[in-house]
Design a protein around this motif. Structure first.
Motif, mmCIF file in Angstrom:
data_model
loop_
_atom_site.group_PDB
_atom_site.id
_atom_site.type_symbol
_atom_site.label_atom_id
_atom_site.label_comp_id
_atom_site.label_asym_id
_atom_site.label_seq_id
_atom_site.Cartn_x
_atom_site.Cartn_y
_atom_site.Cartn_z
ATOM 1 N N ARG A 85 0.887 -1.304 0.002
ATOM 2 C CA ARG A 85 -0.032 -0.060 0.129
ATOM 3 C C ARG A 85 0.772 1.439 0.097
ATOM 4 N N SER A 107 -2.298 -3.808 -2.387
ATOM 5 C CA SER A 107 -2.837 -2.577 -2.957
ATOM 6 C C SER A 107 -3.138 -2.560 -4.554
ATOM 7 N N SER A 110 -7.372 -2.020 -7.470
ATOM 8 C CA SER A 110 -7.997 -1.665 -6.198
ATOM 9 C C SER A 110 -9.491 -2.497 -6.342
ATOM 10 N N ARG A 145 -10.473 6.817 -3.279
ATOM 11 C CA ARG A 145 -9.384 5.939 -2.636
ATOM 12 C C ARG A 145 -7.985 6.441 -2.698
ATOM 13 N N HIS A 151 -4.683 4.034 -1.766
ATOM 14 C CA HIS A 151 -4.323 3.505 -3.133
ATOM 15 C C HIS A 151 -3.351 4.354 -4.136
ATOM 16 N N ASP A 155 -3.578 1.831 -9.336
ATOM 17 C CA ASP A 155 -4.376 0.956 -8.578
ATOM 18 C C ASP A 155 -5.802 1.045 -9.103
ATOM 19 N N VAL A 156 -6.279 2.331 -8.840
ATOM 20 C CA VAL A 156 -7.789 2.499 -9.102
ATOM 21 C C VAL A 156 -7.982 2.503 -10.768
#
Length: 209
Positions: A85, A107, A110, A145, A151, A155-156
């Motif tokens: 993370r 992580s 997400s 996030r 994150h 990641d997202v």
């Protein structure tokens, strides 16, 4: 491991800590409450689809299932990539707004973003006009996030794309058998509760046979 968007992560989280308290609290609530909103949209879409064609009802019923499959696939991918993370890994990053998940809670990607991406496309496949609502909600959830510090931006972004891709594949591959099942469940010989659950055709004249 250093990532190209670590600096962007720091910029976003630094900005988050400078925002008013009510903005921070709203972001912390939304990052979880958004999942409940998508769940409510699934229920609403299913209810409306009860009076649509059998195929439309089947897709509406598949939407939450496809989203669940996307979540499971995202969780499996997390365990393969094992990316730490950013709230622990990024040098010089301040304290995240949300509590940093414990070690081993990876992580990338997400899960929240994967669910949001999957819900967005499956709801849009059920009723295209919903895309104008679900797409902004998904982007807002994904950004939240990063905003709360749990994150990286990548990641997202990956979560949104991965969730959308997996859920679309599940719906496309499952629509035909799900439609046949819905037809059987709408038949006059099916139990009354099952027929109520699956609903009537748009004409409202009779259950599909």
């Amino acid at each position: 491991m250093d990532f190209e968007d670590a600096e962007l992560y720091r910029d976003i989280t630094d900005f988050a800590r400078d925002t008013p308290t009510w903005v921070q609290h709203t972001a912390e609530i939304w990052t979880e409450a958004g999942l409940l909103l998508f769940a409510a949209l699934f229920v609403t879409t299913w209810w409306r689809a009860r009076r649509d064609s059998t195929r439309a009802f089947a897709i509406a019923a598949l939407a939450p299932l496809a989203t669940a499959v996307a979540y499971v696939c995202s969780e499996v991918l997390k365990s393969v990539v094992t990316q730490e993370r950013p709230c622990r890994a990024v040098p010089g990053a301040g304290t995240s707004l949300s509590t940093c998940p414990p070690p081993g809670d990876w992580s990338f990607p997400s899960n929240h973003a994967a669910i949001a991406g999957a819900a967005t496309v499956t709801l849009a496949l059920t009723r295209r006009a919903l895309l104008w609502l679900t797409a902004p909600l998904a982007l807002l959830m994904a950004f939240s996030r990063v905003f709360v510090g749990v994150h990286y931006p990548h990641d997202v972004a990956a979560g949104l794309a991965f969730g959308a891709l997996v859920a679309t594949a599940v719906v496309r591959l499952s629509t035909r058998p799900a439609t046949r099942l819905a037809e059987a469940m709408r038949a006059a010989s099916a139990p009354a509760f099952v027929r109520w659950l699956t609903g009537r055709e748009r004409s409202g004249l009779s259950y599909r046979r």
